[in-house]
Design an enzyme around this catalytic site. Structure first.
Site, PDB file in Angstrom:
ATOM      1  N   LYS A 207     -12.009  31.893 -74.430  1.00 27.33           N
ATOM      2  CA  LYS A 207     -13.306  31.693 -73.781  1.00 27.33           C
ATOM      3  C   LYS A 207     -13.181  31.866 -72.264  1.00 27.33           C
ATOM      4  CE  LYS A 207     -14.931  27.492 -72.789  1.00 27.33           C
ATOM      5  NZ  LYS A 207     -15.504  27.495 -71.414  1.00 27.33           N
TER       6      LYS A 207
ATOM      7  N   CYS B 233     -20.037  21.528 -68.412  1.00 32.11           N
ATOM      8  CA  CYS B 233     -19.635  20.216 -68.919  1.00 32.11           C
ATOM      9  C   CYS B 233     -19.510  19.218 -67.775  1.00 32.11           C
ATOM     10  CB  CYS B 233     -18.289  20.314 -69.654  1.00 32.11           C
ATOM     11  SG  CYS B 233     -18.379  21.226 -71.208  1.00 32.11           S
TER      12      CYS B 233
ATOM     13  N   VAL C  93      -6.576  17.139 -62.831  1.00 31.46           N
ATOM     14  CA  VAL C  93      -7.378  18.352 -62.625  1.00 31.46           C
ATOM     15  C   VAL C  93      -8.857  18.026 -62.463  1.00 31.46           C
ATOM     16  CG1 VAL C  93      -8.008  20.598 -63.581  1.00 31.46           C
ATOM     17  CG2 VAL C  93      -5.682  19.715 -63.892  1.00 31.46           C
TER      18      VAL C  93
ATOM     19  N   ASP D 161      -7.394  20.843 -70.629  1.00 32.64           N
ATOM     20  CA  ASP D 161      -8.132  21.033 -71.877  1.00 32.64           C
ATOM     21  C   ASP D 161      -7.309  20.648 -73.106  1.00 32.64           C
ATOM     22  OD1 ASP D 161     -10.446  21.856 -70.681  1.00 32.64           O
ATOM     23  OD2 ASP D 161     -10.040  23.987 -70.861  1.00 32.64           O
TER      24      ASP D 161
ATOM     25  N   ARG E 276     -22.009  28.007 -65.891  1.00 38.19           N
ATOM     26  CA  ARG E 276     -21.685  28.239 -64.483  1.00 38.19           C
ATOM     27  C   ARG E 276     -21.242  29.678 -64.228  1.00 38.19           C
ATOM     28  NH1 ARG E 276     -20.734  23.554 -61.344  1.00 38.19           N
ATOM     29  NH2 ARG E 276     -21.253  21.663 -62.484  1.00 38.19           N
TER      30      ARG E 276
END
EC number: 2.5.1.7
Length: 440
Positions: free
Chosen positions: A24, A122, A334, A312, A98
């Site tokens: 992605k 998010c 992060v 992530d 975004r």
């Protein structure tokens, strides 16, 4: 997704095979890069996720003709008729994405102007666009803030510049790359992000005719060129999705083969997976992840930019750590607000404490700033069913995995957001033997 709420009956291990396609975090940027070419581009292994649909709509609004190729997951992007899009069209397609901020450089080169609506994404921390705008100003763009968004213009050709990032931001690095490749002169970017997705974007731009060098000290130099051609490229696999399914195998005591996953881009994750007690097997066409059949081990994790442990990756893994015997610590460096998802896990019976202090090996930029960015997970915990709402993409996947590993039936709402980054999510759950039903 037609359904936005699912009921999950936990207690069944996830067993079987899933396939991951293009990342992605690369595919959407590769689609934007097609705007820079004078000829059509072909992108392969494109997943069917909502973020791709958003970018496809935005490109279409700007006159890019997109057709499906002969191969499943293949897109052909023809930018020969690029034109300005109306604010209303951009807003309609952008939604909470975004991505529009990354259209600016390519559109300034092609049309001399660009528009940006209010940006979403998010809610996991501050992602200001001011730095993007400051960088575009350095290239020579004129920025006007309007009630409906932001208008950018470039009366003259953009020119190369020197940029130093205060933090190796992936988005800011992408912005510089997509803008610098056709700017006049040389651009020097210091403190750049060097994630595999960034390197794959550089591969694409080089195929198009760009001249880009990457030094070992996070310095990227881009020599602007007058013209770029289209590219043909197979996207890097989605290592975030691969890690998510690996964590799901641990949390549910399952056994999942992730087709398309590769060792090189997942080395840091694989080390932690093994420390937790997980078993993996590297094969030519993917990686098999499975629970060891014995108690899991607690670990200390500190997220970081590449080559560190990805932010992530931590959210799905936290669910597995609730099953480990002992105390685990996750220090998030992060994003400053990435532990909102643990509230639901606590409601389900997990023992997790979130702290403002830096509980990692060293203080991070969020220390002493009142951000709850360290989590202490004590286990093993027997999770129980609950009614929960998905907060964001990775947190949402984590909630589904928690429900799959819990006792009883959980009702999970707002699951539609998971389609932003996980292709055919429900179909994959079914293939792995998950017990769930969709609400109409």
């Amino acid at each position: 997704m037609a359904a936005d709420t699912i009921t999950i009956t936990g207690g069944t291990p996830l067993n079987g095979s899933v396939r991951v396609r293009g990342a992605k975090n690369l595919v959407t940027k590769a689609m934007v890069a097609a705007l820079l070419g004078e000829t059509p581009s072909t992108l392969r292994d494109v997943p069917k996720i909502s973020d791709v649909r958003v970018v496809r709509g935005l490109l279409g609004a700007h006159g890019v003709k997109i057709t499906d190729g002969d191969e499943d997951g293949e897109l052909i992007l023809d930018p020969s008729a690029v034109e300005s899009a109306h604010f209303a069209e951009i807003n309609a397609h952008a939604g909470s994405s975004r991505i529009p901020i990354l259209f600016c450089g390519p559109l300034l080169h092609r049309l001399g102007e660009a528009f940006i609506p209010d940006l979403g994404g998010c809610r996991i921390g501050d992602r200001p666009i001011d730095f993007h705008l400051d960088v575009l100003r350095q290239f020579g763009a004129i920025v006007e803030k309007l009630p409906s968004g932001i208008r950018l213009s470039a009366p003259q050709r953009l020119r190369g510049t020197k940029v130093e990032l205060p933090y190796p931001s992936v988005g800011a690095t992408e912005q510089v790359l997509l803008t610098a490749v056709r700017a006049q002169g040389t651009t020097e970017l210091r403190g750049a992000a060097i994630e595999p997705e960034i390197m794959d974007l550089i591969n694409i731009l080089q195929k198009m005719g760009a001249v880009i060098s990457v030094d070992t000290d996070r310095v990227i130099r881009i020599e602007g060129v007058d013209r770029l051609e289209g590219y043909t490229h197979r996207a890097l696999f989605d290592r975030n999705e691969a890690a998510s399914w690996a964590a799901a195998a641990l949390a549910t005591e399952g056994d999942i083969f992730v087709a398309g996953a590769k060792q090189a881009e997942m080395g840091t994750f694989l080390n932690v997976f093994r420390k937790v007690g997980g078993v993996f097997e590297i094969q030519d066409d993917g990686i098999r992840f499975r629970h060891p059949g014995t108690p899991l081990n607690p670990v200390i994790i500190e997220t970081d930019v590449h080559p560190g442990f990805m932010t992530d990756w931590q959210q799905p893994l936290v669910v597995a750590l609730t099953k480990a015997t002992g105390v685990s610590i996750v220090h998030e460096t992060v994003y400053e607000q990435r532990f909102g998802f643990v509230d639901a896990l606590i409601e389900m019976g997990a023992t997790i404490q979130v702290h403002r202090e830096c509980l990692g090996s060293q203080a991070c930029r969020f220390g002493q700033r009142n951000f709850q960015h360290s989590a202490v997970i004590s286990g093993p915990s027997a999770l129980r069913a609950a009614d929960i709402a998905v907060p964001d993409l990775r947190g949402g996947f984590s909630h589904v995995v928690a429900a799959l590993s819990a006792e009883g039936a959980s009702r999970v709402s707002n699951v539609g957001i998971i389609s932003r980054g996980y292709e055919n999510f429900f179909e994959k759950l079914t293939a792995l033997g998950a017990n769930f039903t969709l609400e109409a």
